[in-house]
Structure formats: structure tokens, C-alpha cells
Design a protein around this motif. Sequence first.
Motif, short mmCIF file in Angstrom:
data_model
loop_
_atom_site.label_atom_id
_atom_site.label_comp_id
_atom_site.label_asym_id
_atom_site.label_seq_id
_atom_site.Cartn_x
_atom_site.Cartn_y
_atom_site.Cartn_z
N VAL A 131 37.64 48.68 76.73
CA VAL A 131 36.52 47.74 76.55
C VAL A 131 35.38 48.06 77.52
CG1 VAL A 131 35.85 45.32 76.79
CG2 VAL A 131 37.96 45.91 75.59
N CYS A 132 35.72 48.32 78.76
CA CYS A 132 34.67 48.65 79.75
C CYS A 132 33.95 49.95 79.36
CB CYS A 132 35.30 48.78 81.14
SG CYS A 132 35.92 47.21 81.81
N ALA A 133 34.70 50.96 78.89
CA ALA A 133 34.07 52.22 78.48
C ALA A 133 33.14 52.00 77.29
CB ALA A 133 35.14 53.25 78.15
N HIS A 134 33.57 51.20 76.32
CA HIS A 134 32.73 50.93 75.15
C HIS A 134 31.45 50.20 75.56
CE1 HIS A 134 31.53 49.84 71.10
NE2 HIS A 134 31.49 48.57 71.49
N ILE A 135 31.58 49.20 76.39
CA ILE A 135 30.38 48.47 76.84
C ILE A 135 29.43 49.38 77.59
CG2 ILE A 135 29.59 46.60 78.33
CD1 ILE A 135 32.12 45.07 77.63
N GLY A 136 30.00 50.27 78.42
CA GLY A 136 29.15 51.21 79.14
C GLY A 136 28.42 52.17 78.22
N HIS A 141 23.34 53.70 75.54
CA HIS A 141 22.63 53.96 74.29
C HIS A 141 21.35 53.12 74.18
CE1 HIS A 141 21.87 54.69 70.06
NE2 HIS A 141 21.96 53.40 69.81
N LEU A 142 21.40 51.89 74.67
CA LEU A 142 20.24 51.00 74.56
C LEU A 142 19.29 51.11 75.76
CD1 LEU A 142 22.01 47.77 73.26
CD2 LEU A 142 20.64 49.37 71.95
N ALA A 143 19.79 51.59 76.88
CA ALA A 143 18.96 51.64 78.08
C ALA A 143 17.88 52.71 77.96
CB ALA A 143 19.85 51.92 79.30
N PRO A 144 16.81 52.56 78.72
CA PRO A 144 15.78 53.62 78.73
C PRO A 144 16.35 54.94 79.22
CG PRO A 144 14.96 51.59 79.74
CD PRO A 144 16.42 51.40 79.55
N SER A 145 15.63 56.01 78.93
CA SER A 145 16.11 57.33 79.32
C SER A 145 16.30 57.41 80.83
CB SER A 145 15.09 58.39 78.87
OG SER A 145 15.52 59.69 79.25
N ASN A 146 17.46 57.92 81.24
CA ASN A 146 17.77 58.04 82.66
C ASN A 146 18.59 59.30 82.87
OD1 ASN A 146 20.67 57.27 82.24
ND2 ASN A 146 19.71 55.33 81.63
N GLN A 151 21.98 63.83 80.82
CA GLN A 151 23.09 64.76 81.00
C GLN A 151 24.20 64.56 79.98
OE1 GLN A 151 24.40 64.38 85.04
NE2 GLN A 151 22.58 65.34 85.92
N HIS A 152 24.44 63.31 79.58
CA HIS A 152 25.57 63.00 78.70
C HIS A 152 25.13 62.28 77.44
CE1 HIS A 152 28.08 64.06 82.16
NE2 HIS A 152 27.38 63.19 82.91
N GLY A 153 23.91 62.53 77.01
CA GLY A 153 23.41 61.87 75.80
C GLY A 153 24.19 62.21 74.55
N ASP A 154 24.66 63.47 74.45
CA ASP A 154 25.43 63.87 73.27
C ASP A 154 26.76 63.12 73.19
OD1 ASP A 154 23.41 65.63 72.69
OD2 ASP A 154 24.40 67.36 73.63
N VAL A 155 27.40 62.92 74.33
CA VAL A 155 28.67 62.19 74.34
C VAL A 155 28.45 60.74 73.93
CG1 VAL A 155 30.61 61.45 75.78
CG2 VAL A 155 29.59 63.72 76.11
N VAL A 156 27.38 60.13 74.43
CA VAL A 156 27.07 58.75 74.08
C VAL A 156 26.79 58.63 72.58
CG1 VAL A 156 25.44 56.86 74.45
CG2 VAL A 156 26.24 58.22 76.39
N GLU A 165 26.12 51.71 66.18
CA GLU A 165 24.69 51.87 66.46
C GLU A 165 24.03 50.52 66.70
OE1 GLU A 165 20.65 53.77 64.48
OE2 GLU A 165 22.53 53.77 63.39
N GLN A 166 23.15 50.48 67.67
CA GLN A 166 22.41 49.27 68.02
C GLN A 166 20.92 49.58 68.01
OE1 GLN A 166 24.12 46.38 68.72
NE2 GLN A 166 26.02 47.50 68.31
N ASN A 167 20.13 48.56 67.71
CA ASN A 167 18.67 48.72 67.79
C ASN A 167 18.05 47.37 68.11
OD1 ASN A 167 18.01 47.31 65.16
ND2 ASN A 167 19.23 49.02 64.36
N TRP A 168 16.75 47.41 68.37
CA TRP A 168 16.03 46.20 68.79
C TRP A 168 15.12 45.66 67.69
CZ3 TRP A 168 17.51 43.93 73.16
CH2 TRP A 168 18.15 44.71 74.12
N LYS A 169 15.37 46.02 66.44
CA LYS A 169 14.45 45.61 65.38
C LYS A 169 14.43 44.08 65.21
CE LYS A 169 14.70 49.90 62.72
NZ LYS A 169 15.07 50.53 61.43
N LEU A 170 15.59 43.46 65.36
CA LEU A 170 15.65 42.01 65.18
C LEU A 170 14.84 41.29 66.25
CD1 LEU A 170 16.82 39.57 63.70
CD2 LEU A 170 18.81 39.70 65.20
N PHE A 171 14.78 41.85 67.48
CA PHE A 171 14.10 41.20 68.58
C PHE A 171 12.75 41.84 68.90
CE2 PHE A 171 18.69 40.98 69.16
CZ PHE A 171 18.87 39.61 69.19
#
Length: 332
Positions: A131-136, A141-146, A151-156, A165-171
Motif C-alpha cells: 500500500v505504501c509503495a502504491h501511494i508513493g 505520478h501526480l507531483a511536478p517534475s522532480n 530518474q525513475h519516471g519509466d518505472v512509475v 492513471e490519475q489526472n486533474w481534469k475534474l479539478f
Amino acid sequence: MDAYDKGSDARRGQDGPGGPGGPDRPDGEADAAETTAPEADGAPEAAGAREAADVPEVAVVPEAAGTAEVAGATEAAGAPEAIGAAEAAGAVRPAPPGTAQPAAPRTGVAALSPRYQVGAVVALAVVAVAVCAHIGMVFLHLAPSNTLTKQHGDVVDEWVFPEFEQNWKLFAPNPLQQNVAVQVRAEVSTADGEIRTTGWYDLSAEDGRAIDGNPLPSHTQQNELRRAWDFFVASHDSDDRPVGLRGTLSETYLRRIALLRLDRDGAAGPGGVVERVQYRSRTTNVEPPPWSGEKVSDRPTVRELPWWSVSAETRGAKSGQAGQAAREGGAA
């Protein structure tokens, strides 16, 4: 003289032989006999009444006061009958001081054997880590580029897409307020060797008809075409050129969807083969409510893509059909 005859059944008077002045008994004994003689028939009831009078009354203790108080009251009364009545009513005497109390039964994980307790702890730990790994992953995925996403964008992306997949279209400040209709047509090689172009097939309308009135529409009917078109738009520039590998992948995905839908609709006809497909989208603004005062254009916006060859896909389909025919012939 007749009243004192021996054969008479009348009660002797005070002056007779049985009276106080008679010769047989003294005056005190005569009084006692006269007092007790009539009650001889009811002697048991009188004895019970006297015993009840000698026993102190036991106070009726409410159940809320506890069984210990009831037992104490019966012991203070000192009456065996009262003690028996209290025990019959369910009162239990408290255990004497120093007596070991029985241990309470174990419940939950504590009731399991040590081996199963260890297994339960390990399972809970694994679930907590997952659960902690999934939340992380979703957070990255939603956080700004960092640094981590660079370094690990492909894994995410591999973890998140496509199920999580998540997005901010609703908000978003301006949520989607448009109707997008995706249409496709094809160039077909007929059995006579001619090339003909079909009309436009409204794939979005087909999905809408399949969903309308269906209490349990499939995920394919709801999201396959819509997500494929969003995927294409996000991975291509304004000139419809793919941006990176994901752009090329989105084109392949749309071509395969077009072939499946056209084959289902029988667009090629008997003996025909689809050679090329072309997509277009028709976007119409949703009319705002009257109270908003917002003005939008009611003219649709059309985006027409270039023709895409589907020879690779059709060659695969032809080879599969030929192989199936050969297997059927060999089996015959």
C-alpha cells in the motif's frame, strides 16, 4: 340438676367438675386448656407462622446492586430459607479472598497458535508495504517534475499505466466542456481489384448506442476509443506528427481499433480488404446554462488526420486466415 348429668354432651360450666372450682384441676390449667384447645386443628399453620415471625425479613435488592450485595443480605439475615431463595434467584456468592480467578478467553490474533500469529504478522507487513509503495508511485505520478521522476519516471509509468492513471481534469479551473465524436473511413480493395472509399463511420455514436440503456456497459464500450483518442492527441503536435515513441504507439493503437470496428461493421464487403484508414474528430462545445452568461461558439471544430496504411496489420490478418485455412484443409 339435669344440666350436670353424666350422659349430657353439654359443655361443663365454670362450677362443674371441669371448671375452675372443680376438684380435677387448678384454675390456671383450666384457662390454658380453654385457650389452646380450639386451635389444635390449625397447629401446623400456626407453627409455620411462628417460624416465619422468628426469621428476619430479607431485603429485596435490585439486580443493579449486584449479586454480592444479595448474598451479603442473606448472610446477615442468618436464615437458611432466605439463603436458598437467593441462590435460586441466581445470586452467586463472591469468591473468598485469595482465590485464583479463571483467565479470560483469548480472541483475535492472540487466539491463534504462535506459527499462525507469525504468518498473520508477515501478511500484514507485506500488505502495508504494498500500500505504501502504491501511494508513493501515484504521488510521484501526480507531483511536478522532480529528481525522482526524472530518474525513475519509466518505472512509475509502468506501475501507474493503464489501471491507476490519475489526472486533474475534474479539478481543473476549466473542466472538459466539449463533446468529441471520433469517426473513421477506409479505402477498400474489392474482390474485382477496384479501390473504393467508404463513408464515415461514427465510432463514438456506436459506443453511445451500446451504452445507452445498458445498466452494466463494458469497459471497452466506455473507454477504449475515448482513451485511445486522448492518447493520440497528447502524443502528437499540432501538425499531427508523433512526439517520441508514445506517439508512434498511439497511431498503431488507433489503426488496430479502426480495423476491428470496420470489420465488425462489414465495411470491406465480401472479398474486400481494407488498405488504408483515415480518422477525423468533430468537437462541439457544450452549451452553458442560461444563468452563467457565458457565450461559446456552437460551430463544430473538425480535425482530419492523414491516411494511414494498414498493410502490416492486414498482412498479419491474411496470414492468420491462410494458416487457419491450411490447418482446416489438413484436418479434412
